[in-house]
Motif scaffolding. Structure first.
Motif, PDB file in Angstrom:
ATOM      1  N   ASP A   6      12.809   7.807   0.679  1.00  0.00           N
ATOM      2  CA  ASP A   6      11.893   6.664   0.671  1.00  0.00           C
ATOM      3  C   ASP A   6      11.338   6.478  -0.735  1.00  0.00           C
ATOM      4  OD1 ASP A   6      10.551   4.645   2.056  1.00  0.00           O
ATOM      5  OD2 ASP A   6       8.844   5.916   2.566  1.00  0.00           O
ATOM      6  N   THR A  26      15.469   4.065   1.509  1.00  0.00           N
ATOM      7  CA  THR A  26      14.630   2.937   1.929  1.00  0.00           C
ATOM      8  C   THR A  26      13.707   2.564   0.775  1.00  0.00           C
ATOM      9  OG1 THR A  26      13.102   4.524   2.968  1.00  0.00           O
ATOM     10  CG2 THR A  26      14.630   3.376   4.417  1.00  0.00           C
ATOM     11  N   ASN A  28      10.587  -0.553  -0.311  1.00  0.00           N
ATOM     12  CA  ASN A  28       9.717  -1.619   0.198  1.00  0.00           C
ATOM     13  C   ASN A  28       9.032  -2.246  -1.015  1.00  0.00           C
ATOM     14  OD1 ASN A  28       7.315  -0.121  -0.456  1.00  0.00           O
ATOM     15  ND2 ASN A  28       7.497   1.029   1.454  1.00  0.00           N
ATOM     16  N   LYS A  83      15.681  -5.449   5.233  1.00  0.00           N
ATOM     17  CA  LYS A  83      14.481  -5.012   5.952  1.00  0.00           C
ATOM     18  C   LYS A  83      13.625  -6.241   6.263  1.00  0.00           C
ATOM     19  CE  LYS A  83      11.879  -0.778   5.147  1.00  0.00           C
ATOM     20  NZ  LYS A  83      11.176  -0.048   4.087  1.00  0.00           N
ATOM     21  N   PHE A 129       6.247   3.731  11.939  1.00  0.00           N
ATOM     22  CA  PHE A 129       5.511   4.344  10.828  1.00  0.00           C
ATOM     23  C   PHE A 129       4.593   5.453  11.355  1.00  0.00           C
ATOM     24  CE2 PHE A 129       5.449   1.234   7.006  1.00  0.00           C
ATOM     25  CZ  PHE A 129       6.793   0.964   7.164  1.00  0.00           C
ATOM     26  N   ARG A 132       1.057   6.201   9.071  1.00  0.00           N
ATOM     27  CA  ARG A 132      -0.003   5.189   9.140  1.00  0.00           C
ATOM     28  C   ARG A 132      -0.705   5.208  10.500  1.00  0.00           C
ATOM     29  NH1 ARG A 132       1.971   0.060   5.388  1.00  0.00           N
ATOM     30  NH2 ARG A 132       3.060   1.341   3.852  1.00  0.00           N
ATOM     31  N   ALA A 163       9.659   6.663   9.885  1.00  0.00           N
ATOM     32  CA  ALA A 163       9.203   6.280   8.537  1.00  0.00           C
ATOM     33  C   ALA A 163       7.739   6.654   8.350  1.00  0.00           C
ATOM     34  CB  ALA A 163       9.408   4.783   8.347  1.00  0.00           C
ATOM     35  N   SER A 164       7.254   6.411   7.133  1.00  0.00           N
ATOM     36  CA  SER A 164       5.882   6.772   6.770  1.00  0.00           C
ATOM     37  C   SER A 164       5.668   8.262   7.027  1.00  0.00           C
ATOM     38  CB  SER A 164       4.894   5.913   7.568  1.00  0.00           C
ATOM     39  OG  SER A 164       3.578   6.114   7.137  1.00  0.00           O
ATOM     40  N   ARG A 166       4.827  11.933   5.930  1.00  0.00           N
ATOM     41  CA  ARG A 166       3.922  12.451   4.894  1.00  0.00           C
ATOM     42  C   ARG A 166       4.024  13.953   4.723  1.00  0.00           C
ATOM     43  NH1 ARG A 166      -0.297   8.487   5.579  1.00  0.00           N
ATOM     44  NH2 ARG A 166       0.791   6.510   5.315  1.00  0.00           N
ATOM     45  N   THR A 183      13.090   8.927   7.028  1.00  0.00           N
ATOM     46  CA  THR A 183      13.021   8.573   5.610  1.00  0.00           C
ATOM     47  C   THR A 183      11.756   9.174   5.030  1.00  0.00           C
ATOM     48  OG1 THR A 183      13.251   6.832   3.967  1.00  0.00           O
ATOM     49  CG2 THR A 183      11.890   6.269   5.897  1.00  0.00           C
TER      50      THR A 183
HETATM   51  C1  E4P Z   1       9.941   3.086   4.945  1.00  0.00           C
HETATM   52  O1  E4P Z   1      10.812   2.320   5.223  1.00  0.00           O
HETATM   53  C2  E4P Z   1       8.551   2.684   4.724  1.00  0.00           C
HETATM   54  O2  E4P Z   1       8.498   1.634   3.832  1.00  0.00           O
HETATM   55  C3  E4P Z   1       7.714   3.847   4.251  1.00  0.00           C
HETATM   56  O3  E4P Z   1       8.125   5.015   4.921  1.00  0.00           O
HETATM   57  C4  E4P Z   1       6.242   3.614   4.335  1.00  0.00           C
HETATM   58  O4  E4P Z   1       5.563   4.804   4.054  1.00  0.00           O
HETATM   59  P1  E4P Z   1       3.991   4.859   3.717  1.00  0.00           P
HETATM   60  O5  E4P Z   1       3.239   4.584   4.966  1.00  0.00           O
HETATM   61  O6  E4P Z   1       3.769   6.245   3.216  1.00  0.00           O
HETATM   62  O7  E4P Z   1       3.749   3.805   2.677  1.00  0.00           O
END
Ligand code: E4P
Length: 217
Positions: A6, A26, A28, A83, A129, A132, A163-164, A166, A183
């Motif tokens: 990511d 990925t 963004n 995306k 996500f 988040r 995704a997202s 951490r 990711t």
């Molecule tokens: C992946 O496709 C997302 O854009 C990404 O994992 C967002 O991560 P974040 O919440 O840490 O910004």
């Protein structure tokens, strides 16, 4: 579980790719901003480096605009996954773009119902996500499990792209639940190699080895 990275940091992608850790990438708009580079230029460089899908995100809010941007981004390389956000217009764009044989990653997913709609619209990937949701004291990993159950109940082929992410725990939990892809930022992937007992054990072995006075080479 496939590993996507990511980031739009090409040096970081290269390092992990050389180790065979990169099944895709990925990006963004925030990651493109962080890279300080032109979206098409950096996306092309990543697509040339990596064999798997490289997600590039549209920024239009209406389906027509997303479709036009998606088609433009897809000109970059054959391995582009377009995306689009999980809005009603994003679902419309997903249906049209996948109908043209393109890969589509439906992003900003925060509920099982949203994921169900994305699968019905033919999404290649759904991106729930985790981090988040955790930030709001909700359980991001529970959402991954719910989507896994729903997709398995009906045989949907949309791939769950956790995704997202951490933390390293997010990676192992997503793998246990059966996410198809995770990711993660490069530093999280590298941290997966770390364990305090590995470091401690290595220190002890090296100390004892030194005491033998031997050398291998
Ligand atoms: C992946 O496709 C997302 O854009 C990404 O994992 C967002 O991560 P974040 O919440 O840490 O910004």
């Amino acid at each position: 579980m496939k590993f996507f990275v990511d980031t739009a940091d090409t040096d970081a992608i290269r390092e992990l790719n050389e180790l065979g850790m990169v099944d895709g990438v990925t990006t963004n708009p925030s990651l493109i901003m962080k890279s300080g580079r032109d979206i098409k230029e950096v996306t092309k460089e990543i697509c040339d480096m990596v064999d798997g899908p490289v997600s590039a995100e549209t920024v239009a809010l209406d389906a027509e605009g997303m479709i036009a941007e998606g088609r433009e981004l897809a000109k970059t390389a054959d391995n582009i996954a377009i995306k689009v956000p999980l809005t009603w217009d994003g679902l419309k764009a997903c249906k049209v773009l996948t109908g043209e044989g393109r890969m589509v990653n439906v992003t900003l997913c925060f509920s099982a119902n949203q994921a169900l709609l994305a699968a019905k619209a033919g999404a290649t990937f759904i991106s729930p996500f985790i981090g988040r949701l955790d930030d709001l004291n909700l359980d991001g990993m529970e959402l991954i499990a719910e989507i896994r159950d729903i997709y398995d109940n009906y045989g949907f082929e949309t791939q769950i792209l956790a995704a997202s992410i951490r933390s390293v725990n997010h990676m192992s939990e997503a793998a246990k639940i059966g996410a198809d892809v995770a990711t993660a930022p490069p530093d999280v992937i590298k941290k997966m190699a770390q364990h305090v007992l590995t470091d401690k054990g290595l220190d002890a072995f090296l100390k004892d080895w030194k005491a033998t006075g031997q050398s291998i080479l």
